[in-house]
Design a protein around this motif. Structure first.
Motif, PDB file in Angstrom:
ATOM      1  N   ASN A 170      13.754   4.162   0.476  1.00 21.03           N
ATOM      2  CA  ASN A 170      13.160   5.409   1.322  1.00 21.03           C
ATOM      3  C   ASN A 170      11.866   5.872   1.112  1.00 21.03           C
ATOM      4  OD1 ASN A 170      15.387   5.717   2.768  1.00 21.03           O
ATOM      5  ND2 ASN A 170      16.941   6.742   1.435  1.00 21.03           N
ATOM      6  N   ALA A 171      11.698   5.999  -0.413  1.00 21.96           N
ATOM      7  CA  ALA A 171      10.053   6.878  -0.293  1.00 21.96           C
ATOM      8  C   ALA A 171       9.058   5.551  -0.294  1.00 21.96           C
ATOM      9  CB  ALA A 171       9.609   6.712  -1.692  1.00 21.96           C
ATOM     10  N   ILE A 172       9.211   4.435   0.073  1.00 22.87           N
ATOM     11  CA  ILE A 172       8.331   3.593   0.593  1.00 22.87           C
ATOM     12  C   ILE A 172       8.197   3.673   2.562  1.00 22.87           C
ATOM     13  CG2 ILE A 172       7.325   0.587   1.155  1.00 22.87           C
ATOM     14  CD1 ILE A 172       9.300   0.775  -1.504  1.00 22.87           C
ATOM     15  N   ILE A 173       9.474   4.004   2.913  1.00 18.99           N
ATOM     16  CA  ILE A 173       9.758   3.294   3.634  1.00 18.99           C
ATOM     17  C   ILE A 173       9.073   4.572   4.821  1.00 18.99           C
ATOM     18  CG2 ILE A 173      11.362   3.819   6.099  1.00 18.99           C
ATOM     19  CD1 ILE A 173      13.239   2.288   4.361  1.00 18.99           C
ATOM     20  N   GLU A 174       8.827   6.180   3.670  1.00 19.90           N
ATOM     21  CA  GLU A 174       7.890   7.120   3.835  1.00 19.90           C
ATOM     22  C   GLU A 174       6.629   7.023   4.035  1.00 19.90           C
ATOM     23  OE1 GLU A 174       9.993  10.343   1.993  1.00 19.90           O
ATOM     24  OE2 GLU A 174      12.234   9.974   2.560  1.00 19.90           O
ATOM     25  N   GLY A 175       6.241   6.328   3.074  1.00 19.26           N
ATOM     26  CA  GLY A 175       5.196   6.350   3.020  1.00 19.26           C
ATOM     27  C   GLY A 175       4.383   5.061   4.132  1.00 19.26           C
ATOM     28  N   ILE A 176       5.026   4.519   4.634  1.00 20.60           N
ATOM     29  CA  ILE A 176       4.790   3.439   5.954  1.00 20.60           C
ATOM     30  C   ILE A 176       3.581   4.487   7.344  1.00 20.60           C
ATOM     31  CG2 ILE A 176       5.869   2.120   7.857  1.00 20.60           C
ATOM     32  CD1 ILE A 176       7.365   1.165   5.692  1.00 20.60           C
ATOM     33  N   PRO A 177       4.610   5.606   7.207  1.00 16.09           N
ATOM     34  CA  PRO A 177       3.326   6.308   8.280  1.00 16.09           C
ATOM     35  C   PRO A 177       2.392   6.920   7.877  1.00 16.09           C
ATOM     36  CG  PRO A 177       5.883   6.481   8.060  1.00 16.09           C
ATOM     37  CD  PRO A 177       5.612   6.169   7.345  1.00 16.09           C
ATOM     38  N   GLU A 178       1.750   7.026   6.261  1.00 11.48           N
ATOM     39  CA  GLU A 178       0.686   7.683   6.240  1.00 11.48           C
ATOM     40  C   GLU A 178      -0.203   6.726   5.825  1.00 11.48           C
ATOM     41  OE1 GLU A 178       1.459   9.012   1.715  1.00 11.48           O
ATOM     42  OE2 GLU A 178       3.333   9.864   2.112  1.00 11.48           O
ATOM     43  N   ILE A 179       0.321   4.816   5.425  1.00 16.18           N
ATOM     44  CA  ILE A 179      -0.617   3.474   5.914  1.00 16.18           C
ATOM     45  C   ILE A 179      -1.043   3.683   6.861  1.00 16.18           C
ATOM     46  CG2 ILE A 179      -1.180   1.327   4.761  1.00 16.18           C
ATOM     47  CD1 ILE A 179      -0.366   3.816   2.483  1.00 16.18           C
ATOM     48  N   LEU A 180      -0.296   3.700   7.717  1.00 12.35           N
ATOM     49  CA  LEU A 180      -0.122   3.318   9.599  1.00 12.35           C
ATOM     50  C   LEU A 180      -1.229   4.475   9.332  1.00 12.35           C
ATOM     51  CD1 LEU A 180       3.159   2.335  10.585  1.00 12.35           C
ATOM     52  CD2 LEU A 180       0.714   0.931  11.227  1.00 12.35           C
ATOM     53  N   ASN A 181      -1.458   5.604   9.525  1.00 11.73           N
ATOM     54  CA  ASN A 181      -2.600   6.583   9.707  1.00 11.73           C
ATOM     55  C   ASN A 181      -3.879   6.539   9.305  1.00 11.73           C
ATOM     56  OD1 ASN A 181      -2.007   8.858  11.721  1.00 11.73           O
ATOM     57  ND2 ASN A 181      -0.711   9.940  10.003  1.00 11.73           N
ATOM     58  N   ASP A 182      -3.699   6.231   7.760  1.00 13.47           N
ATOM     59  CA  ASP A 182      -5.225   5.361   8.263  1.00 13.47           C
ATOM     60  C   ASP A 182      -5.623   4.535   8.388  1.00 13.47           C
ATOM     61  OD1 ASP A 182      -5.259   7.225   6.224  1.00 13.47           O
ATOM     62  OD2 ASP A 182      -4.125   6.140   4.475  1.00 13.47           O
ATOM     63  N   MET A 183      -5.509   3.782   9.093  1.00 11.82           N
ATOM     64  CA  MET A 183      -5.167   2.346   9.860  1.00 11.82           C
ATOM     65  C   MET A 183      -6.134   2.818  11.173  1.00 11.82           C
ATOM     66  SD  MET A 183      -4.377  -0.422   8.396  1.00 11.82           S
ATOM     67  CE  MET A 183      -4.300  -0.891   6.641  1.00 11.82           C
ATOM     68  N   ARG A 184      -7.236   3.585  10.512  1.00 13.15           N
ATOM     69  CA  ARG A 184      -8.339   3.753  11.900  1.00 13.15           C
ATOM     70  C   ARG A 184     -10.024   3.288  11.841  1.00 13.15           C
ATOM     71  NH1 ARG A 184      -5.922   9.536  13.702  1.00 13.15           N
ATOM     72  NH2 ARG A 184      -4.372   9.481  11.203  1.00 13.15           N
ATOM     73  N   ARG A 228       0.375  -1.146  -0.179  1.00  9.13           N
ATOM     74  CA  ARG A 228       0.010  -0.257  -0.187  1.00  9.13           C
ATOM     75  C   ARG A 228       1.153   1.140  -0.237  1.00  9.13           C
ATOM     76  NH1 ARG A 228      -3.266   1.870  -1.516  1.00  9.13           N
ATOM     77  NH2 ARG A 228      -4.350   3.088   0.096  1.00  9.13           N
ATOM     78  N   ALA A 229       2.042   1.132   0.805  1.00  9.44           N
ATOM     79  CA  ALA A 229       2.972   2.846   0.393  1.00  9.44           C
ATOM     80  C   ALA A 229       3.058   2.799  -0.759  1.00  9.44           C
ATOM     81  CB  ALA A 229       3.823   2.330   1.826  1.00  9.44           C
ATOM     82  N   ALA A 230       3.490   1.501  -1.313  1.00  6.17           N
ATOM     83  CA  ALA A 230       3.946   1.911  -2.829  1.00  6.17           C
ATOM     84  C   ALA A 230       3.038   2.566  -3.217  1.00  6.17           C
ATOM     85  CB  ALA A 230       4.821   0.412  -3.349  1.00  6.17           C
ATOM     86  N   GLU A 231       2.119   1.456  -3.368  1.00  3.53           N
ATOM     87  CA  GLU A 231       1.023   2.395  -4.263  1.00  3.53           C
ATOM     88  C   GLU A 231       0.698   3.951  -4.518  1.00  3.53           C
ATOM     89  OE1 GLU A 231      -2.159  -1.753  -4.794  1.00  3.53           O
ATOM     90  OE2 GLU A 231      -2.584   0.063  -3.382  1.00  3.53           O
ATOM     91  N   VAL A 232       0.622   4.054  -3.377  1.00  2.00           N
ATOM     92  CA  VAL A 232       0.503   5.724  -2.492  1.00  2.00           C
ATOM     93  C   VAL A 232       1.432   6.565  -3.243  1.00  2.00           C
ATOM     94  CG1 VAL A 232       0.086   7.500  -0.380  1.00  2.00           C
ATOM     95  CG2 VAL A 232      -1.330   4.903  -0.695  1.00  2.00           C
TER      96      VAL A 232
END
Ligand SMILES: NC(=O)C1=CN([C@@H]2O[C@H](COP(=O)(O)OP(=O)(O)OC[C@H]3O[C@@H](n4cnc5c(N)ncnc54)[C@H](OP(=O)(O)O)[C@@H]3O)[C@@H](O)[C@H]2O)[C@H](O)CC1
Ligand SMILES: [K+]
Length: 512
Positions: free
Chosen positions: A498-512, A481-485
């Protein structure tokens, strides 16, 4: 959410008809209605020209129902039956007769020349593909073959009924050709083939329609079916973070890897672990990599392993106090060298029962040390891509790719190991347990370093008290999902690890 094959769906269908008592014609009526709902939800233009291409099986039957109902809604819709009328039987015949009794128009391919059909296809705005469904077998035969070619060359929006014609429901194999759908409305549950081999390239966007086959029934009778990883699964399985926590709460993991050629790989793993909640990470890297590693990731702890030529000296692992770590990841950037397998020997002899994740070149050495995995008291997780799996099994990549589900299951069972078989749609296999399929994945992940990120996520979630299964489910999904976003934001070409790593918090934030 389960995914099923041809026989699973036929069995559920049969149970609903025979035991529940809902006639097949009712299921077909519901299936056709679901197609109509899909059209109604997207196309309000009654002048849009809709062409329904129908076969003579039950998939075609769904098409007859959909055409009748679209006529009733005032759409400009035309039905074309491809096989001869006399070949219709069962529920499909019932609904064809209902259609005819209503006095609605249709044409048959038998009474039409090829040019006429070609022009109908060219003039259509929307084509509904009700030619062949889950009953598809073998190489596509005429009259469907030439029609599929015409449809794929047309500019019409193609909506597939249940599954694109030509795609095998069980294997995702397309022999020669199949409908390239823009959207697939599938009944009861997604088909396994949507996520295997050619499937993802043919189904377009997909959705499930309820046709009154009770899903609870599917849950009861299909325990052994693979599951699709959903947002909800990840939300439920992500490690929870108690507010009264400290760094010890979220575990201390170690990443062992790196060589003079591959400096970044273990750093990516550690960074991904930090971005996904781990308490502490130690990086055990060759001493010559220390300065550059520490300058990039000062928040990690370091163990400087002695170098031998361009790589870690296996004997230096003996000095690591493994009991300090909740889980171990080995492999990123390790490189391949003579007697490198010694690293696995020392690792397995020094660890008690902590989870061990083996990735990248760690997998290269594993082939000769599989007995250690079986003897080990704790869980072992391997994360091969198809090439690494083929090397482990001494077979071709094609053999792996054409049997992904079976290969992962068999290997996990035989060696008592958790398998994450990477690929366009990754598979998580729990030894003697569940199979999970990740519906997400992206060409942005086809790049060196993205596997190291995934390893770091698995380590991170295990250190935060997830079970290996939970960690694999969450890590695989979040990574894709991080890669898709990020691909959406940065372009498909530009997603670095590094972009995937930075995308991880974005996806985690959506996990609510
Ligand atoms: N519970 C449900 O999911 C329901 C599903 N429905 C729909 O039914 C189909 C499955 O229907 P079935 O009749 O079993 O099979 P199909 O219609 O998909 O396919 C049979 C026809 O396809 C032809 N066929 C098969 N392989 C080929 C090929 N290689 N080349 C050309 N043609 C092929 C086959 O031809 P034969 O010559 O072999 O007879 C048949 O004509 C499912 O997908 C849903 O859409 C129900 O409506 C409701 C319940
Ligand atoms: K179809």
């Amino acid at each position: 959410m389960y995914i099923g094959g041809r026989q699973d769906l036929a069995a559920l269908d049969q149970f609903t008809i025979e035991q529940v008592g809902l006639p097949g014609a009712v299921l077909m009526e519901n299936a056709g209605s679901a197609i109509v709902s899909a059209v109604l939800s997207s196309y309000h233009d009654l002048d849009a020209r809709i062409l329904v291409l129908a076969g003579n099986g039950n998939n075609g039957g769904d098409g007859f129902v959909a055409t009748r109902k679209l006529c009733d809604h005032g759409y400009n819709v035309e039905l074309c039956l491809l096989p001869k009328e006399e070949t219709l039987k069962g529920d499909a015949l019932t609904h064809f007769l209902v259609y005819k009794n209503r006095g609605l128009p249709y044409s048959t391919m038998a009474t039409m020349d090829k040019d006429k059909l070609q022009s109908k296809i060219n003039c259509a705005t929307i084509i509904i593909d009700a030619m062949i469904g889950s009953g598809m077998q073998g190489i596509i035969k005429d009259p469907f073959r030439s029609v599929i070619e015409m449809v794929n060359e047309s500019t019409a929006y193609v909506l597939a009924v249940d599954i694109p014609s030509g795609l095998e429901a069980d294997t995702g194999l397309v022999t020669e050709l199949a409908i390239k759908a823009d959207r697939t409305v599938t009944f009861v549950m997604p088909k396994k083939g949507f996520f295997l081999q050619d499937g993802p390239m043919y189904i377009g966007e997909w959705e499930i329609a309820d046709i009154s086959v009770p899903y609870q029934l599917a849950e009861k009778s299909t325990q052994s079916l693979p599951r699709l990883i959903t947002n909800g699964d990840v939300y439920a399985q992500l490690p929870k973070r108690p507010s009264n926590s400290h760094k010890g709460t979220f575990g201390h993991g170690i990443v062992i890897g790196g060589s003079s050629s591959y400096v970044e790989a273990p750093i990516y793993s550690a960074k991904a672990a930090f971005h996904s909640g781990i308490g502490l990470v130690t990086l055990a890297v060759p001493e010559e990599n220390y300065t550059i590693s520490a300058s990039q990731l000062p928040e990690a702890l370091y163990i400087k392993l002695s170098n031998k030529e361009d790589h870690i000296s296996p004997a230096s692992l003996s000095d690591i106090s493994f009991s300090t770590y909740k889980a171990i990841a080995i492999g990123p950037g390790l490189s391949r060298f003579k007697h490198g397998g010694k690293i696995l020997e020392i690792l397995f002899s020094k660890c008690q029962d902590q989870p061990i994740i083996i990735d990248a070149d760690g997998l290269f050495y594993l082939k000769d040390y599989l007995h250690l995995v079986k003897e080990y008291k704790g869980p072992v997780i391997i994360t091969p891509h198809p090439g690494e799996m083929a090397a482990l099994l001494e077979c071709s990549v094609e053999e792996i790719e054409s049997n992904r589900l079976e290969v992962a299951k068999q290997f996990a069972k035989e060696h008592g190991v958790y398998v994450l078989l990477k690929g366009h749609r990754s598979i998580v296999e729990v030894p003697d347990g569940n199979t999970w399929v990740n519906p997400h994945g992206h060409d942005a992940l086809a790049r060196g370093g993205s596997g190291d990120v995934l390893t770091g996520l698995i380590l991170s979630f295990i250190c935060q008290h997830a079970s290996p299964e939970q960690a694999l489910v969450c890590a695989t999904f979040l990574h894709a999902r991080a890669a898709e976003v990020k691909a959406k934001k940065l372009s498909h070409y530009s997603v670095t690890p590094n972009a995937i790593i930075e995308g991880i918090p974005e996806i985690l934030n959506d996990m609510r």
